[in-house]
Design an enzyme around this catalytic site. Sequence first.
Site, PDB file in Angstrom:
ATOM      1  N   GLU A  48       0.808  -1.225   0.000  1.00 12.56           N
ATOM      2  CA  GLU A  48       0.000   0.000   0.000  1.00 12.56           C
ATOM      3  C   GLU A  48       0.842   1.275   0.000  1.00 12.56           C
ATOM      4  O   GLU A  48       0.409   2.303  -0.528  1.00 12.56           O
ATOM      5  CB  GLU A  48      -0.964   0.004   1.192  1.00 12.56           C
ATOM      6  CG  GLU A  48      -2.069  -1.027   1.102  1.00 12.56           C
ATOM      7  CD  GLU A  48      -1.707  -2.383   1.688  1.00 12.56           C
ATOM      8  OE1 GLU A  48      -2.609  -3.243   1.794  1.00 12.56           O
ATOM      9  OE2 GLU A  48      -0.520  -2.588   2.047  1.00 12.56           O
ATOM     10  N   PHE A 110     -11.460  -7.394  13.802  1.00 15.67           N
ATOM     11  CA  PHE A 110     -10.357  -7.807  12.923  1.00 15.67           C
ATOM     12  C   PHE A 110     -10.067  -6.728  11.885  1.00 15.67           C
ATOM     13  O   PHE A 110     -10.951  -6.250  11.193  1.00 15.67           O
ATOM     14  CB  PHE A 110     -10.730  -9.127  12.236  1.00 15.67           C
ATOM     15  CG  PHE A 110      -9.683  -9.606  11.259  1.00 15.67           C
ATOM     16  CD1 PHE A 110      -8.424 -10.000  11.704  1.00 15.67           C
ATOM     17  CD2 PHE A 110      -9.953  -9.645   9.897  1.00 15.67           C
ATOM     18  CE1 PHE A 110      -7.456 -10.433  10.815  1.00 15.67           C
ATOM     19  CE2 PHE A 110      -8.996 -10.081   8.995  1.00 15.67           C
ATOM     20  CZ  PHE A 110      -7.742 -10.469   9.450  1.00 15.67           C
ATOM     21  N   GLN A 111      -8.808  -6.361  11.779  1.00 15.16           N
ATOM     22  CA  GLN A 111      -8.319  -5.336  10.845  1.00 15.16           C
ATOM     23  C   GLN A 111      -9.014  -3.985  11.047  1.00 15.16           C
ATOM     24  O   GLN A 111      -9.213  -3.227  10.101  1.00 15.16           O
ATOM     25  CB  GLN A 111      -8.443  -5.800   9.392  1.00 15.16           C
ATOM     26  CG  GLN A 111      -7.438  -6.913   9.070  1.00 15.16           C
ATOM     27  CD  GLN A 111      -7.235  -7.151   7.593  1.00 15.16           C
ATOM     28  OE1 GLN A 111      -8.119  -6.908   6.776  1.00 15.16           O
ATOM     29  NE2 GLN A 111      -6.058  -7.647   7.231  1.00 15.16           N
ATOM     30  N   LYS A 160     -17.792  -1.003   5.843  1.00  6.65           N
ATOM     31  CA  LYS A 160     -18.253  -2.013   4.874  1.00  6.65           C
ATOM     32  C   LYS A 160     -19.775  -1.987   4.708  1.00  6.65           C
ATOM     33  O   LYS A 160     -20.285  -2.169   3.593  1.00  6.65           O
ATOM     34  CB  LYS A 160     -17.780  -3.396   5.324  1.00  6.65           C
ATOM     35  CG  LYS A 160     -17.848  -4.440   4.217  1.00  6.65           C
ATOM     36  CD  LYS A 160     -17.097  -5.707   4.591  1.00  6.65           C
ATOM     37  CE  LYS A 160     -17.112  -6.706   3.433  1.00  6.65           C
ATOM     38  NZ  LYS A 160     -16.362  -7.939   3.768  1.00  6.65           N
ATOM     39  N   MET A 483      24.230   8.950   2.334  1.00  9.82           N
ATOM     40  CA  MET A 483      24.154  10.183   3.114  1.00  9.82           C
ATOM     41  C   MET A 483      24.381   9.909   4.595  1.00  9.82           C
ATOM     42  O   MET A 483      24.982  10.727   5.301  1.00  9.82           O
ATOM     43  CB  MET A 483      22.803  10.872   2.885  1.00  9.82           C
ATOM     44  CG  MET A 483      22.777  12.324   3.312  1.00  9.82           C
ATOM     45  SD  MET A 483      23.965  13.370   2.420  1.00  9.82           S
ATOM     46  CE  MET A 483      23.001  13.840   0.982  1.00  9.82           C
TER      47      MET A 483
END
Length: 586
Positions: A48, A110-111, A160, A483
């Site tokens: 993502e 969940f999630q 949802k 760097m």
Amino acid sequence: MTGAEMVFKALEDQGVRHIFGYPGGAVLPIYDELKNHKKIKHILVRHEQGAGHAAEGYARSSGKPGVILVTSGPGATNTVTALTDAYMDSVPLVCITGQVPTHLIGTDAFQECDTTGITRPCTKHNWLVKDIEKLSSILHKAFEVATSGRPGPVLVDIPKDIQFAKGKYVRPKKSKKNSGRADVKFNGKNKDIEAAVELFKKSSKPILYTGGGVINSGPKATQLLRELVSLTGFPITSTLQGLGAFPGYDQQFLGMLGMHGTFEANNAMHDCDLMINIGARFDDRITGKIDEFSPKSKKIHIDIDPSSINKNIAVDLALVGDVKIILEKLILALKKKNPNFINSNKQRIAAWWNQIEKWRKKNSLGFVNSKEIIKPQFAVQKLYELTKDQDVFITTEVGQHQMWAAQHYKFDKPNRWMTSGGLGTMGYGLPAAVGVQVANPGKLVIDIAGEASVLMTMQEMSTAVQYKLPIKIFILNNEYMGMVRQWQEILHDKNYSESYTAALPDFVKLAEAYGCVGIRANKPEELDEKIKHMITVNKPVIFDCVVDKTENCYPMIPSGKPHNQMLLGSKDKAEEEISEEGKILV
């Protein structure tokens, strides 16, 4: 219409043609609807964060907002880095996230995560939609907020059950003829424009300091900036994000300013008597030591964001509004009151230009080349020479290679340079190149990379192969986090703690494993032929350019020092130059 249908109807009404995403349970109703909308192409990324950076590359190279579609919980949290990056660099993104059903919010389902709470500090605005009747208007508002004023990311979190629920779709309000950025009126008064012109006239050591705001304002702003430079004869410098708004090869351009800017740009900024800041924000990598920053200059600040005025540096005159509108007013006033300004002003600033030419003779971007080993600066110069006749789009990762690209690749058009500035996100360049290539099919897109940065999002090569995106990953491979190693050498007695990568992959074999082309160059004489091969291959390429492991990036303003105290090479004793206070600022 269901919530899922509304999402796509809103995207279509907003003119969206590409979205970058990754499916998951809480967003499946929206993905199920994708098959019914052939005008919108979904690009499946491998992570993502990659979706976010790809959307950034798409937005910055096209001028259109980038759109992200991800699931709840880890899907949303994985986008936080990209959202923060876009927030820092003023990139318009619309991120749509799935969320657990409304009756499960707050139950540690969940999630589940508090997506709006987590992303509130790194978005311009975000919404958790709990009413289907508000969904379409919120989606339209999201695009308006992302693209108006100072652009930035927004997020719409859709549970949802709202995706399944049915409600009435509301079309976006018909935009006025001069909608969007043109609606941001000039907040000053005409007397402020006149005051600016008077400061122009009185100045004998002026400089134009330009930033990403010029590019965000659109192509017209870039044209107006070039006209202003021509009208005044003033020298011009640019921040990292402003590169391309003015031609990098023009004699009036002093190069990039700031921590790794040119000797002439930084000294001119320090010694000027008039600084005209156009679309930049006086960040710490530009100002150096604030209380010694350009101490004798009057300062004009042109910015669309009122909160940027006097935030870091106090200014004498603020012109708040869209760069395009303000430049139009300034040029009109100059032409009206001083039609022959450049000729009448030549004598006044002649000594200033003489001084600038003396600084230029330092050749601060010079380096000791080698016939045995590839110097990274030489590799970038070769890349520029062999690609400058094409319409090239350059992305970068973050580190030494990023600064060498900014110093040695000359940009002459806006929206051709995509790099992570404010946040400095390693792993930005590869997925950004994916987004740039989606927005610009048929164009040459090159990610100038470091081997450490590019490994953070290397999985997106799979995305490039799947969608036949012929991006070129040009790795300046010095086997270090370059760097980090440079600062360890300067500040920490050469204690290279964990900055050496001892188990790098064979990038040529890795390329082949992904189904793309791998090329390696070890010697300077190989570069011409192999870069030409990279350019002509119509497939994704990983180019492993093996460079000097110990080369440092100069010039450099030691942290905590003013602009006119630059290190021009390793012969300068940096350790003695950087104070204890300065070490904290790195």
